[in-house]
Motif scaffolding. Structure first.
Motif, PDB file in Angstrom:
ATOM      1  N   GLY A 169      30.942  40.324  43.710  1.00 21.83           N
ATOM      2  CA  GLY A 169      32.083  39.539  43.054  1.00 21.83           C
ATOM      3  C   GLY A 169      32.344  40.188  41.736  1.00 21.83           C
ATOM      4  N   ALA A 170      31.253  40.897  41.259  1.00 26.60           N
ATOM      5  CA  ALA A 170      31.278  41.201  39.824  1.00 26.60           C
ATOM      6  C   ALA A 170      32.540  42.341  39.659  1.00 26.60           C
ATOM      7  CB  ALA A 170      29.825  41.958  39.420  1.00 26.60           C
ATOM      8  N   SER A 171      32.614  43.196  40.838  1.00 27.32           N
ATOM      9  CA  SER A 171      33.631  43.886  40.928  1.00 27.32           C
ATOM     10  C   SER A 171      35.097  43.361  40.797  1.00 27.32           C
ATOM     11  CB  SER A 171      33.660  44.695  42.186  1.00 27.32           C
ATOM     12  OG  SER A 171      33.993  43.873  43.288  1.00 27.32           O
ATOM     13  N   LEU A 172      35.098  42.136  41.020  1.00 30.85           N
ATOM     14  CA  LEU A 172      36.598  41.486  40.915  1.00 30.85           C
ATOM     15  C   LEU A 172      36.977  41.284  39.301  1.00 30.85           C
ATOM     16  CD1 LEU A 172      36.193  38.864  43.674  1.00 30.85           C
ATOM     17  CD2 LEU A 172      37.622  41.001  43.928  1.00 30.85           C
ATOM     18  N   VAL A 173      36.047  41.379  38.349  1.00 28.98           N
ATOM     19  CA  VAL A 173      36.086  40.628  37.159  1.00 28.98           C
ATOM     20  C   VAL A 173      37.375  41.940  36.641  1.00 28.98           C
ATOM     21  CG1 VAL A 173      35.391  40.741  34.675  1.00 28.98           C
ATOM     22  CG2 VAL A 173      33.997  40.073  36.597  1.00 28.98           C
ATOM     23  N   GLY A 174      38.322  41.409  35.988  1.00 27.26           N
ATOM     24  CA  GLY A 174      39.473  42.259  35.341  1.00 27.26           C
ATOM     25  C   GLY A 174      40.630  42.364  36.263  1.00 27.26           C
ATOM     26  N   HIS A 175      40.407  41.874  37.559  1.00 26.65           N
ATOM     27  CA  HIS A 175      41.572  41.958  38.730  1.00 26.65           C
ATOM     28  C   HIS A 175      42.314  40.535  38.646  1.00 26.65           C
ATOM     29  CE1 HIS A 175      40.534  45.814  40.672  1.00 26.65           C
ATOM     30  NE2 HIS A 175      39.168  45.723  39.933  1.00 26.65           N
ATOM     31  N   ALA A 176      43.764  40.655  39.026  1.00 21.25           N
ATOM     32  CA  ALA A 176      44.414  39.615  39.491  1.00 21.25           C
ATOM     33  C   ALA A 176      44.214  39.407  40.982  1.00 21.25           C
ATOM     34  CB  ALA A 176      45.959  40.034  39.227  1.00 21.25           C
ATOM     35  N   VAL A 177      44.233  37.814  41.118  1.00 22.56           N
ATOM     36  CA  VAL A 177      43.999  37.287  42.389  1.00 22.56           C
ATOM     37  C   VAL A 177      45.172  36.368  42.724  1.00 22.56           C
ATOM     38  CG1 VAL A 177      41.743  37.543  42.547  1.00 22.56           C
ATOM     39  CG2 VAL A 177      42.443  35.438  41.424  1.00 22.56           C
ATOM     40  N   LEU A 178      45.566  36.430  43.781  1.00 16.10           N
ATOM     41  CA  LEU A 178      46.534  35.438  44.383  1.00 16.10           C
ATOM     42  C   LEU A 178      45.974  34.209  44.984  1.00 16.10           C
ATOM     43  CD1 LEU A 178      49.546  35.244  45.012  1.00 16.10           C
ATOM     44  CD2 LEU A 178      49.400  35.996  46.970  1.00 16.10           C
ATOM     45  N   SER A 233      56.889  25.052  52.528  1.00 13.62           N
ATOM     46  CA  SER A 233      56.620  26.146  51.622  1.00 13.62           C
ATOM     47  C   SER A 233      55.351  25.895  50.861  1.00 13.62           C
ATOM     48  CB  SER A 233      57.754  26.538  50.784  1.00 13.62           C
ATOM     49  OG  SER A 233      58.001  25.485  49.825  1.00 13.62           O
ATOM     50  N   THR A 234      54.637  26.779  50.740  1.00 15.98           N
ATOM     51  CA  THR A 234      53.359  26.924  49.671  1.00 15.98           C
ATOM     52  C   THR A 234      53.454  27.685  48.572  1.00 15.98           C
ATOM     53  OG1 THR A 234      51.877  26.292  51.351  1.00 15.98           O
ATOM     54  CG2 THR A 234      50.859  26.862  49.577  1.00 15.98           C
ATOM     55  N   PRO A 235      53.393  27.061  47.280  1.00 16.36           N
ATOM     56  CA  PRO A 235      53.614  27.948  46.144  1.00 16.36           C
ATOM     57  C   PRO A 235      52.340  28.692  45.913  1.00 16.36           C
ATOM     58  CG  PRO A 235      53.315  25.549  45.552  1.00 16.36           C
ATOM     59  CD  PRO A 235      53.174  25.622  46.948  1.00 16.36           C
ATOM     60  N   LEU A 236      52.621  30.178  45.416  1.00 20.21           N
ATOM     61  CA  LEU A 236      51.518  30.858  45.246  1.00 20.21           C
ATOM     62  C   LEU A 236      51.504  31.623  43.802  1.00 20.21           C
ATOM     63  CD1 LEU A 236      51.297  32.899  48.431  1.00 20.21           C
ATOM     64  CD2 LEU A 236      50.037  31.028  47.844  1.00 20.21           C
ATOM     65  N   MET A 237      50.472  31.805  42.999  1.00 20.96           N
ATOM     66  CA  MET A 237      50.307  32.189  41.627  1.00 20.96           C
ATOM     67  C   MET A 237      49.464  33.288  41.620  1.00 20.96           C
ATOM     68  SD  MET A 237      48.257  29.093  39.910  1.00 20.96           S
ATOM     69  CE  MET A 237      47.633  29.757  38.681  1.00 20.96           C
ATOM     70  N   THR A 238      49.525  33.906  40.421  1.00 21.65           N
ATOM     71  CA  THR A 238      48.522  35.106  40.158  1.00 21.65           C
ATOM     72  C   THR A 238      47.713  34.560  38.920  1.00 21.65           C
ATOM     73  OG1 THR A 238      50.114  36.177  38.849  1.00 21.65           O
ATOM     74  CG2 THR A 238      49.855  36.958  41.229  1.00 21.65           C
ATOM     75  N   ASP A 239      46.298  34.863  38.853  1.00 20.56           N
ATOM     76  CA  ASP A 239      45.725  34.616  37.946  1.00 20.56           C
ATOM     77  C   ASP A 239      44.398  35.805  37.664  1.00 20.56           C
ATOM     78  OD1 ASP A 239      44.454  33.048  35.734  1.00 20.56           O
ATOM     79  OD2 ASP A 239      44.147  31.366  36.804  1.00 20.56           O
ATOM     80  N   LEU A 240      43.909  36.082  36.415  1.00 20.01           N
ATOM     81  CA  LEU A 240      42.976  36.747  35.977  1.00 20.01           C
ATOM     82  C   LEU A 240      41.551  36.510  36.292  1.00 20.01           C
ATOM     83  CD1 LEU A 240      42.931  39.774  34.984  1.00 20.01           C
ATOM     84  CD2 LEU A 240      42.708  38.923  32.942  1.00 20.01           C
ATOM     85  N   VAL A 241      40.790  37.344  37.035  1.00 19.88           N
ATOM     86  CA  VAL A 241      39.189  36.992  36.967  1.00 19.88           C
ATOM     87  C   VAL A 241      38.529  37.398  35.817  1.00 19.88           C
ATOM     88  CG1 VAL A 241      37.058  37.236  38.259  1.00 19.88           C
ATOM     89  CG2 VAL A 241      39.395  37.393  39.577  1.00 19.88           C
ATOM     90  N   GLU A 242      37.774  36.832  35.097  1.00 24.72           N
ATOM     91  CA  GLU A 242      37.174  36.769  33.706  1.00 24.72           C
ATOM     92  C   GLU A 242      35.634  36.725  34.111  1.00 24.72           C
ATOM     93  OE1 GLU A 242      38.488  33.633  31.063  1.00 24.72           O
ATOM     94  OE2 GLU A 242      40.087  34.977  30.502  1.00 24.72           O
ATOM     95  N   ALA A 243      35.128  36.325  34.894  1.00 27.19           N
ATOM     96  CA  ALA A 243      33.873  36.133  35.242  1.00 27.19           C
ATOM     97  C   ALA A 243      33.517  35.544  36.708  1.00 27.19           C
ATOM     98  CB  ALA A 243      33.043  35.448  34.441  1.00 27.19           C
ATOM     99  N   VAL A 244      32.259  35.786  37.151  1.00 25.61           N
ATOM    100  CA  VAL A 244      31.889  35.163  38.586  1.00 25.61           C
ATOM    101  C   VAL A 244      30.785  34.673  38.202  1.00 25.61           C
ATOM    102  CG1 VAL A 244      33.046  36.870  39.928  1.00 25.61           C
ATOM    103  CG2 VAL A 244      30.810  37.379  39.358  1.00 25.61           C
ATOM    104  N   ASN A 245      30.131  33.543  39.168  1.00 29.57           N
ATOM    105  CA  ASN A 245      29.085  33.032  39.233  1.00 29.57           C
ATOM    106  C   ASN A 245      28.792  32.443  40.520  1.00 29.57           C
ATOM    107  OD1 ASN A 245      30.201  30.259  39.122  1.00 29.57           O
ATOM    108  ND2 ASN A 245      30.370  30.534  37.069  1.00 29.57           N
ATOM    109  N   THR A 246      27.773  31.781  40.749  1.00 31.02           N
ATOM    110  CA  THR A 246      27.514  30.918  42.275  1.00 31.02           C
ATOM    111  C   THR A 246      27.272  29.490  41.712  1.00 31.02           C
ATOM    112  OG1 THR A 246      25.140  31.586  42.042  1.00 31.02           O
ATOM    113  CG2 THR A 246      26.415  33.040  43.253  1.00 31.02           C
TER     114      THR A 246
END
Length: 217
Positions: free
Chosen positions: A88-97, A180-193
């Protein structure tokens, strides 16, 4: 600067395994002591037969085996959580839908964008851009959209306040409503469990379960 939250350590896992092993040994010792005491104090005229002894020995083996199995499962679970965290740490800084209707505005390009998912084909899709007060500030119309995931871009009119904008999707097929289902993008700043599940800390949405992510860019 983004940080990656990490929960659990190998030392804690080792300590847990050691404690479980000690617990298993203690249980076996107690059981054997009780069995020996029982045999020493049995009625000489009515002693325990081999079947009874064998049955009780089988019980201690079963208890010990279950305890060892629980220890193994706990260790595997801990290792899996740590692996998920590293991945999950590799997702930091990436945009997710993910599902949501918050409009993502890019100050560099001067455009905003979002998406939606159609349950079936639509002849017309109206996208209303709404401000924080719930007022429609602009609308986009798309036609001939197939079922599945779609996207849109929007250029705000001059002077539009682009903060806290949302969008609403209305899809129809020959005047019949299409789900219809709305979809948005957001930025990953950190990950945890959280409770063993991978959680993403998103710029706008806060803590979000990784399972809710539909795509990564």
């Amino acid at each position: 600067m983004s940080t990656t939250a990490v929960s659990g350590t190998s030392a804690a896992s080792t300590s847990s395994t050691s404690t479980s092993a000690t617990s298993s040994t203690d249980a076996s010792d107690r059981f054997l002591k009780l069995l020996v005491t029982q045999m020493q104090n049995q009625d000489p005229l009515n002693p325990m037969d081999n079947a009874q002894v064998t049955s009780q020995m089988a019980q201690i083996n079963t208890v010990t085996g279950i305890d060892k199995l629980n220890t193994t499962v706990t260790t595997l679970s801990s290792n899996l959580t740590q692996m998920q965290l590293l991945q999950g740490a590799s997702l930091v800084g990436h945009a997710v839908l993910l599902e949501g209707n918050q409009l993502a505005y890019n100050s560099t390009t001067g455009k905003a964008g979002g998406g939606y998912e159609l349950a079936s084909a639509a002849t017309k899709v109206q996208i209303d851009i709404v401000n924080s007060a719930g007022t429609v500030v602009d609308s986009i119309t798309q036609t001939g959209k197939a079922a599945g995931r779609q996207s849109f871009d929007w250029t705000p009119p001059s002077g539009t306040d682009t903060s806290n904008l949302k969008f609403k999707i209305t899809a129809t097929s020959n005047n019949t409503a299409v789900k219809s289902t709305p979809l948005m993008t957001d930025l990953v700043e950190a990950v945890n469990t959280t409770d063993g599940n991978l959680t993403l800390e998103l710029s706008n949405s806060g803590s979000t379960a990784y399972s809710k992510v539909k795509a990564i860019s």
